[in-house]
Design a protein around this motif. Structure first.
Motif, PDB file in Angstrom:
ATOM      1  N   ASP A  80      -9.482  36.299  17.778  1.00  0.00           N
ATOM      2  CA  ASP A  80     -10.334  36.240  16.590  1.00  0.00           C
ATOM      3  C   ASP A  80     -11.711  35.747  17.020  1.00  0.00           C
ATOM      4  N   LEU A  81     -12.723  36.591  16.864  1.00  0.00           N
ATOM      5  CA  LEU A  81     -14.072  36.273  17.334  1.00  0.00           C
ATOM      6  C   LEU A  81     -15.037  36.063  16.187  1.00  0.00           C
ATOM      7  N   LYS A  82     -15.981  35.143  16.422  1.00  0.00           N
ATOM      8  CA  LYS A  82     -17.094  34.917  15.504  1.00  0.00           C
ATOM      9  C   LYS A  82     -18.373  35.077  16.317  1.00  0.00           C
ATOM     10  N   TYR A  83     -19.209  36.022  15.925  1.00  0.00           N
ATOM     11  CA  TYR A  83     -20.493  36.231  16.598  1.00  0.00           C
ATOM     12  C   TYR A  83     -21.539  35.380  15.889  1.00  0.00           C
ATOM     13  N   ILE A  84     -22.136  34.454  16.634  1.00  0.00           N
ATOM     14  CA  ILE A  84     -23.003  33.440  16.042  1.00  0.00           C
ATOM     15  C   ILE A  84     -24.458  33.632  16.470  1.00  0.00           C
ATOM     16  N   GLY A  85     -24.673  34.022  17.705  1.00  0.00           N
ATOM     17  CA  GLY A  85     -26.033  34.172  18.231  1.00  0.00           C
ATOM     18  C   GLY A  85     -26.113  35.367  19.143  1.00  0.00           C
ATOM     19  N   ALA A  86     -27.261  35.530  19.793  1.00  0.00           N
ATOM     20  CA  ALA A  86     -27.486  36.707  20.629  1.00  0.00           C
ATOM     21  C   ALA A  86     -27.871  36.290  22.044  1.00  0.00           C
ATOM     22  N   SER A  87     -27.727  37.235  22.960  1.00  0.00           N
ATOM     23  CA  SER A  87     -28.186  37.052  24.336  1.00  0.00           C
ATOM     24  C   SER A  87     -28.814  38.359  24.781  1.00  0.00           C
ATOM     25  N   LYS A  88     -29.567  38.291  25.889  1.00  0.00           N
ATOM     26  CA  LYS A  88     -30.304  39.463  26.350  1.00  0.00           C
ATOM     27  C   LYS A  88     -30.155  39.618  27.860  1.00  0.00           C
ATOM     28  N   ILE A  89     -30.742  40.662  28.375  1.00  0.00           N
ATOM     29  CA  ILE A  89     -30.642  40.980  29.799  1.00  0.00           C
ATOM     30  C   ILE A  89     -31.131  39.787  30.642  1.00  0.00           C
ATOM     31  N   GLY A  90     -30.392  39.497  31.689  1.00  0.00           N
ATOM     32  CA  GLY A  90     -30.727  38.396  32.594  1.00  0.00           C
ATOM     33  C   GLY A  90     -30.134  37.058  32.205  1.00  0.00           C
ATOM     34  N   ASP A  91     -29.638  36.928  30.972  1.00  0.00           N
ATOM     35  CA  ASP A  91     -29.052  35.661  30.524  1.00  0.00           C
ATOM     36  C   ASP A  91     -27.729  35.400  31.218  1.00  0.00           C
ATOM     37  N   GLU A  92     -27.495  34.141  31.563  1.00  0.00           N
ATOM     38  CA  GLU A  92     -26.176  33.727  32.065  1.00  0.00           C
ATOM     39  C   GLU A  92     -25.363  33.240  30.875  1.00  0.00           C
ATOM     40  N   ILE A  93     -24.181  33.800  30.727  1.00  0.00           N
ATOM     41  CA  ILE A  93     -23.269  33.433  29.656  1.00  0.00           C
ATOM     42  C   ILE A  93     -22.178  32.558  30.271  1.00  0.00           C
ATOM     43  N   ILE A  94     -21.947  31.400  29.668  1.00  0.00           N
ATOM     44  CA  ILE A  94     -20.902  30.489  30.151  1.00  0.00           C
ATOM     45  C   ILE A  94     -19.849  30.336  29.070  1.00  0.00           C
ATOM     46  N   GLY A  95     -18.600  30.566  29.441  1.00  0.00           N
ATOM     47  CA  GLY A  95     -17.475  30.413  28.527  1.00  0.00           C
ATOM     48  C   GLY A  95     -16.722  29.136  28.830  1.00  0.00           C
ATOM     49  N   ASN A  96     -16.409  28.390  27.781  1.00  0.00           N
ATOM     50  CA  ASN A  96     -15.592  27.178  27.885  1.00  0.00           C
ATOM     51  C   ASN A  96     -14.300  27.422  27.130  1.00  0.00           C
ATOM     52  N   VAL A  97     -13.168  27.205  27.806  1.00  0.00           N
ATOM     53  CA  VAL A  97     -11.856  27.435  27.202  1.00  0.00           C
ATOM     54  C   VAL A  97     -11.096  26.120  27.147  1.00  0.00           C
ATOM     55  N   LYS A  98     -10.494  25.857  26.000  1.00  0.00           N
ATOM     56  CA  LYS A  98      -9.632  24.684  25.821  1.00  0.00           C
ATOM     57  C   LYS A  98      -8.255  25.185  25.399  1.00  0.00           C
ATOM     58  N   ILE A  99      -7.237  24.846  26.191  1.00  0.00           N
ATOM     59  CA  ILE A  99      -5.862  25.194  25.823  1.00  0.00           C
ATOM     60  C   ILE A  99      -5.438  24.219  24.737  1.00  0.00           C
ATOM     61  N   LEU A 100      -5.097  24.735  23.573  1.00  0.00           N
ATOM     62  CA  LEU A 100      -4.722  23.883  22.442  1.00  0.00           C
ATOM     63  C   LEU A 100      -3.245  23.534  22.451  1.00  0.00           C
ATOM     64  N   LYS A 101      -2.414  24.527  22.805  1.00  0.00           N
ATOM     65  CA  LYS A 101      -0.965  24.315  22.835  1.00  0.00           C
ATOM     66  C   LYS A 101      -0.348  25.366  23.723  1.00  0.00           C
ATOM     67  N   LYS A 102       0.699  24.973  24.437  1.00  0.00           N
ATOM     68  CA  LYS A 102       1.432  25.914  25.270  1.00  0.00           C
ATOM     69  C   LYS A 102       2.912  25.694  25.003  1.00  0.00           C
ATOM     70  N   THR A 103       3.616  26.781  24.694  1.00  0.00           N
ATOM     71  CA  THR A 103       5.066  26.726  24.550  1.00  0.00           C
ATOM     72  C   THR A 103       5.673  27.482  25.734  1.00  0.00           C
ATOM     73  N   LYS A 104       6.975  27.706  25.708  1.00  0.00           N
ATOM     74  CA  LYS A 104       7.600  28.459  26.802  1.00  0.00           C
ATOM     75  C   LYS A 104       7.144  29.911  26.835  1.00  0.00           C
ATOM     76  N   THR A 105       6.709  30.430  25.675  1.00  0.00           N
ATOM     77  CA  THR A 105       6.371  31.857  25.609  1.00  0.00           C
ATOM     78  C   THR A 105       4.956  32.156  25.133  1.00  0.00           C
ATOM     79  N   LEU A 106       4.217  31.153  24.635  1.00  0.00           N
ATOM     80  CA  LEU A 106       2.897  31.397  24.061  1.00  0.00           C
ATOM     81  C   LEU A 106       1.866  30.382  24.544  1.00  0.00           C
ATOM     82  N   VAL A 107       0.607  30.834  24.597  1.00  0.00           N
ATOM     83  CA  VAL A 107      -0.528  29.947  24.876  1.00  0.00           C
ATOM     84  C   VAL A 107      -1.526  30.126  23.733  1.00  0.00           C
ATOM     85  N   PHE A 108      -1.912  29.015  23.100  1.00  0.00           N
ATOM     86  CA  PHE A 108      -2.900  29.009  22.028  1.00  0.00           C
ATOM     87  C   PHE A 108      -4.170  28.368  22.589  1.00  0.00           C
TER      88      PHE A 108
END
Length: 134
Positions: A80-108
């Motif tokens: 589920d994505l929310k587009y909030i702002g924009a970026s342009k050519i040459g920009d470095e995009i950095i993604g930060n991921v936080k694992i909220l919960k992990k079960t035996k079969t799923l990762v949230f």
């Protein structure tokens, strides 16, 4: 745990073709990835195409799910994505991921993409951990 970024787009495929993704583990539940916006990532308005940002999150957050699941293969169930702002050519995009919960079969997880310290996209997702039958 290594804190330096490594190229994860090693096999021929969509993300390698589109410039690749650099990835690193921050902790057992936090990960980062990054990419630089190229001309082929732009839409007709001259900003980064939402489809590329979705693919970038799918690759980066999917790798985080995979690593958090002790390197078991994982596939995206929902993103589920929310587009909030924009970026342009040459920009470095950095993604930060936080694992909220992990079960035996799923990762949230939750992910934010930032450009110049501003959030441009946020996402929440669920990945299925595949059990390989031997």
């Amino acid at each position: 745990m290594s804190n330096s970024f490594e190229q994860i787009s090693l096999k021929h495929g969509f993300m390698k073709h589109n410039g690749g993704v650099m990835f690193r583990n921050v902790s057992e539940s936090e990960y980062e990835f990054k990419s630089v916006i190229n001309e082929n990532h732009l839409n007709a308005a001259g900003i980064t195409h939402g489809g590329y940002l979705a693919a970038l999150i799918d690759a980066g957050a999917g790798t985080a799910a995979h690593r958090s699941a002790q390197n078991a293969p994982c596939v995206t169930i929902s993103l589920d994505l929310k587009y909030i702002g924009a970026s342009k050519i040459g920009d470095e995009i950095i993604g930060n991921v936080k694992i909220l919960k992990k079960t035996k079969t799923l990762v949230f997880l939750f992910c934010e993409l930032k450009c110049n310290d501003k959030i441009i996209t946020s996402a929440s997702g669920v990945w299925k951990i595949l059990k390989i039958k031997s």
